[in-house]
Design a protein around this motif. Sequence first.
Motif, PDB file in Angstrom:
ATOM      1  N   ILE A  89     -48.170  37.010 -81.260  1.00 52.52           N
ATOM      2  CA  ILE A  89     -48.864  35.868 -80.652  1.00 52.52           C
ATOM      3  C   ILE A  89     -50.273  36.298 -80.272  1.00 52.52           C
ATOM      4  CG2 ILE A  89     -48.897  34.332 -78.645  1.00 52.52           C
ATOM      5  CD1 ILE A  89     -45.801  34.405 -78.768  1.00 52.52           C
ATOM      6  N   ASP A  90     -51.259  35.505 -80.666  1.00 56.75           N
ATOM      7  CA  ASP A  90     -52.670  35.843 -80.461  1.00 56.75           C
ATOM      8  C   ASP A  90     -53.168  35.212 -79.164  1.00 56.75           C
ATOM      9  OD1 ASP A  90     -55.338  36.465 -80.617  1.00 56.75           O
ATOM     10  OD2 ASP A  90     -55.759  35.173 -82.344  1.00 56.75           O
ATOM     11  N   LEU A  91     -53.469  36.053 -78.177  1.00 56.48           N
ATOM     12  CA  LEU A  91     -53.980  35.575 -76.888  1.00 56.48           C
ATOM     13  C   LEU A  91     -55.490  35.706 -76.794  1.00 56.48           C
ATOM     14  CD1 LEU A  91     -51.300  37.079 -74.449  1.00 56.48           C
ATOM     15  CD2 LEU A  91     -51.346  34.800 -75.515  1.00 56.48           C
ATOM     16  N   GLY A  92     -56.158  36.058 -77.880  1.00 56.41           N
ATOM     17  CA  GLY A  92     -57.600  36.265 -77.851  1.00 56.41           C
ATOM     18  C   GLY A  92     -58.382  34.975 -77.706  1.00 56.41           C
ATOM     19  N   VAL A  93     -59.586  35.105 -77.122  1.00 55.75           N
ATOM     20  CA  VAL A  93     -60.460  33.945 -76.926  1.00 55.75           C
ATOM     21  C   VAL A  93     -61.907  34.436 -76.850  1.00 55.75           C
ATOM     22  CG1 VAL A  93     -60.244  34.043 -74.397  1.00 55.75           C
ATOM     23  CG2 VAL A  93     -60.843  31.875 -75.495  1.00 55.75           C
ATOM     24  N   ASP A  94     -62.829  33.636 -77.348  1.00 57.52           N
ATOM     25  CA  ASP A  94     -64.248  33.958 -77.257  1.00 57.52           C
ATOM     26  C   ASP A  94     -64.807  33.459 -75.933  1.00 57.52           C
ATOM     27  OD1 ASP A  94     -64.423  35.119 -79.816  1.00 57.52           O
ATOM     28  OD2 ASP A  94     -64.633  33.148 -80.743  1.00 57.52           O
ATOM     29  N   LEU A 113     -47.723  35.252 -69.872  1.00 52.41           N
ATOM     30  CA  LEU A 113     -48.429  34.262 -70.686  1.00 52.41           C
ATOM     31  C   LEU A 113     -47.913  34.287 -72.124  1.00 52.41           C
ATOM     32  CD1 LEU A 113     -50.689  32.233 -71.320  1.00 52.41           C
ATOM     33  CD2 LEU A 113     -52.274  34.181 -71.492  1.00 52.41           C
ATOM     34  N   ARG A 114     -47.712  35.481 -72.674  1.00 42.73           N
ATOM     35  CA  ARG A 114     -47.222  35.605 -74.047  1.00 42.73           C
ATOM     36  C   ARG A 114     -45.824  34.983 -74.186  1.00 42.73           C
ATOM     37  NH1 ARG A 114     -48.974  38.759 -78.030  1.00 42.73           N
ATOM     38  NH2 ARG A 114     -50.255  39.971 -76.570  1.00 42.73           N
ATOM     39  N   THR A 115     -44.962  35.215 -73.187  1.00 46.34           N
ATOM     40  CA  THR A 115     -43.617  34.644 -73.249  1.00 46.34           C
ATOM     41  C   THR A 115     -43.657  33.128 -73.120  1.00 46.34           C
ATOM     42  OG1 THR A 115     -42.571  36.665 -72.445  1.00 46.34           O
ATOM     43  CG2 THR A 115     -41.348  34.622 -72.130  1.00 46.34           C
ATOM     44  N   THR A 116     -44.579  32.608 -72.325  1.00 43.76           N
ATOM     45  CA  THR A 116     -44.732  31.154 -72.241  1.00 43.76           C
ATOM     46  C   THR A 116     -45.136  30.588 -73.590  1.00 43.76           C
ATOM     47  OG1 THR A 116     -45.419  31.374 -69.930  1.00 43.76           O
ATOM     48  CG2 THR A 116     -45.847  29.269 -70.998  1.00 43.76           C
ATOM     49  N   CYS A 117     -46.057  31.262 -74.278  1.00 42.21           N
ATOM     50  CA  CYS A 117     -46.420  30.828 -75.625  1.00 42.21           C
ATOM     51  C   CYS A 117     -45.195  30.863 -76.550  1.00 42.21           C
ATOM     52  CB  CYS A 117     -47.524  31.723 -76.186  1.00 42.21           C
ATOM     53  SG  CYS A 117     -49.156  31.478 -75.441  1.00 42.21           S
ATOM     54  N   PHE A 118     -44.435  31.941 -76.459  1.00 44.78           N
ATOM     55  CA  PHE A 118     -43.233  32.105 -77.287  1.00 44.78           C
ATOM     56  C   PHE A 118     -42.250  30.962 -77.068  1.00 44.78           C
ATOM     57  CE2 PHE A 118     -39.094  34.468 -77.993  1.00 44.78           C
ATOM     58  CZ  PHE A 118     -39.246  34.617 -79.367  1.00 44.78           C
ATOM     59  N   CYS A 119     -42.034  30.621 -75.803  1.00 40.65           N
ATOM     60  CA  CYS A 119     -41.030  29.599 -75.461  1.00 40.65           C
ATOM     61  C   CYS A 119     -41.564  28.175 -75.523  1.00 40.65           C
ATOM     62  CB  CYS A 119     -40.444  29.890 -74.084  1.00 40.65           C
ATOM     63  SG  CYS A 119     -39.429  31.385 -74.057  1.00 40.65           S
ATOM     64  N   THR A 120     -42.790  28.017 -76.001  1.00 44.11           N
ATOM     65  CA  THR A 120     -43.325  26.680 -76.301  1.00 44.11           C
ATOM     66  C   THR A 120     -43.690  26.575 -77.778  1.00 44.11           C
ATOM     67  OG1 THR A 120     -45.572  27.382 -75.655  1.00 44.11           O
ATOM     68  CG2 THR A 120     -44.218  26.284 -73.973  1.00 44.11           C
ATOM     69  N   GLY A 121     -43.372  27.626 -78.553  1.00 37.17           N
ATOM     70  CA  GLY A 121     -43.672  27.602 -79.977  1.00 37.17           C
ATOM     71  C   GLY A 121     -45.153  27.685 -80.278  1.00 37.17           C
ATOM     72  N   GLN A 132     -54.795  28.014 -78.949  1.00 35.12           N
ATOM     73  CA  GLN A 132     -55.062  26.656 -79.422  1.00 35.12           C
ATOM     74  C   GLN A 132     -53.773  25.855 -79.499  1.00 35.12           C
ATOM     75  OE1 GLN A 132     -58.002  25.344 -79.710  1.00 35.12           O
ATOM     76  NE2 GLN A 132     -57.178  23.357 -80.337  1.00 35.12           N
ATOM     77  N   ASP A 133     -52.699  26.480 -79.978  1.00 33.03           N
ATOM     78  CA  ASP A 133     -51.406  25.797 -79.992  1.00 33.03           C
ATOM     79  C   ASP A 133     -50.933  25.499 -78.575  1.00 33.03           C
ATOM     80  OD1 ASP A 133     -51.374  25.989 -82.743  1.00 33.03           O
ATOM     81  OD2 ASP A 133     -49.894  27.623 -82.802  1.00 33.03           O
ATOM     82  N   LEU A 134     -51.139  26.444 -77.655  1.00 37.36           N
ATOM     83  CA  LEU A 134     -50.697  26.254 -76.278  1.00 37.36           C
ATOM     84  C   LEU A 134     -51.375  25.046 -75.640  1.00 37.36           C
ATOM     85  CD1 LEU A 134     -49.088  27.342 -73.834  1.00 37.36           C
ATOM     86  CD2 LEU A 134     -51.086  28.748 -73.281  1.00 37.36           C
ATOM     87  N   ARG A 135     -52.617  24.792 -76.024  1.00 40.28           N
ATOM     88  CA  ARG A 135     -53.334  23.644 -75.461  1.00 40.28           C
ATOM     89  C   ARG A 135     -52.710  22.305 -75.848  1.00 40.28           C
ATOM     90  NH1 ARG A 135     -57.719  27.329 -76.707  1.00 40.28           N
ATOM     91  NH2 ARG A 135     -58.546  28.090 -74.728  1.00 40.28           N
ATOM     92  N   HIS A 136     -51.845  22.340 -76.849  1.00 38.93           N
ATOM     93  CA  HIS A 136     -51.167  21.106 -77.296  1.00 38.93           C
ATOM     94  C   HIS A 136     -49.664  21.165 -77.074  1.00 38.93           C
ATOM     95  CE1 HIS A 136     -54.910  19.709 -79.121  1.00 38.93           C
ATOM     96  NE2 HIS A 136     -55.070  20.941 -79.588  1.00 38.93           N
ATOM     97  N   ALA A 137     -49.190  22.160 -76.323  1.00 39.58           N
ATOM     98  CA  ALA A 137     -47.750  22.285 -76.091  1.00 39.58           C
ATOM     99  C   ALA A 137     -47.224  21.083 -75.322  1.00 39.58           C
ATOM    100  CB  ALA A 137     -47.470  23.576 -75.316  1.00 39.58           C
ATOM    101  N   ALA A 138     -45.997  20.699 -75.636  1.00 41.10           N
ATOM    102  CA  ALA A 138     -45.399  19.528 -74.992  1.00 41.10           C
ATOM    103  C   ALA A 138     -45.107  19.801 -73.517  1.00 41.10           C
ATOM    104  CB  ALA A 138     -44.122  19.139 -75.721  1.00 41.10           C
TER     105      ALA A 138
END
Length: 342
Positions: free
Chosen positions: A48-53, A319-327, A332-338
Amino acid sequence: MSDDVIRDRKDQHLDVVLSGGGRHARDAGFDAVRFVHEALPDLDHAKIDLGVDFLGRRLKAPFLISSMTGGPSRAEAINAHLAEAAQALGIALAVGSQRGALEGGADGGLNASLRDRAPDTPILANIGAAQLTQGVGVDQARRVMEMIGADALIVHLNPLQEACQPEGDRDWWGVAAALEALIRSLNAPVVVKETGAGISAPTARRLIGMGAAVIDVAGAGGANWGLIEGQRATSPADKAHALAFADWGIPTARAIADVRAACPEATLIGSGGIRNGVDAAKAIRLGADIVGQAAGVLEAATRSSDAVVEHFDLAIRQLRTTCFCTGSANLQDLRHAALQSP
């Protein structure tokens, strides 16, 4: 104001925060935000990519060590630990007020050694908006940036703190005009942040119109600087005055959502009462680009850079696990998680 007064005040601020005092009577609003759990994520947790500019640099994770302290001698070790940790983690660093160093006092480690310790991370210098009508202008702003090799300048808004501070700067007439003049003339990114009471959508729009590069909402739910000033006050009247503002401000979750809706293209920092990596994920889902934390990491910063790294490693893991458990494969995907319905 004398160097001794500023130094003593900063020391008292540290004592109050480290003792657990000055906490806001309201929560930051993140408990009301709940993700829809994804029971079948088609993801590799480790990839999972947590990087950001941010400010022209790539962060490994969307965290900012928010402004804490500038003046007292013990701040030198704190600032060194924070810089070393930011470099190791690949996250951003914002320093505390540089007023004392600007006025010729001890710099608390806010000098070229900071950039030496964190050569690759974004570093943000810091001055107070109230000082912009008291002789602090473009030249002084450039000086504080040069002191630490900063990538950007924070101008912090703290009217509640100043109103509750026994020796506070309460004349803010002309501050907005002075802020806009600074932003237009500095030729460097200016971050405008609150200090724990939040920034409203109309004020954020106004600041973006002035040319601010980044907004840090710094909402209610973490440290309450009105209460902190009340706790260090010696006058019963000053203490009672501050206590009335225990629940004052815009909760962080609401501030992030409102400012993002009003300023869809703005770079936005979500800070104020961020407790862990799940709160950080919620802040990003609501509209923050990166997430700031200050009081929550201060105790670790008094011990060592390793303690700061350990603190943020846990938040990054959460944070990484939250991304994992929201797919969510990335932010960018996290910003649209349900989100669950209220």
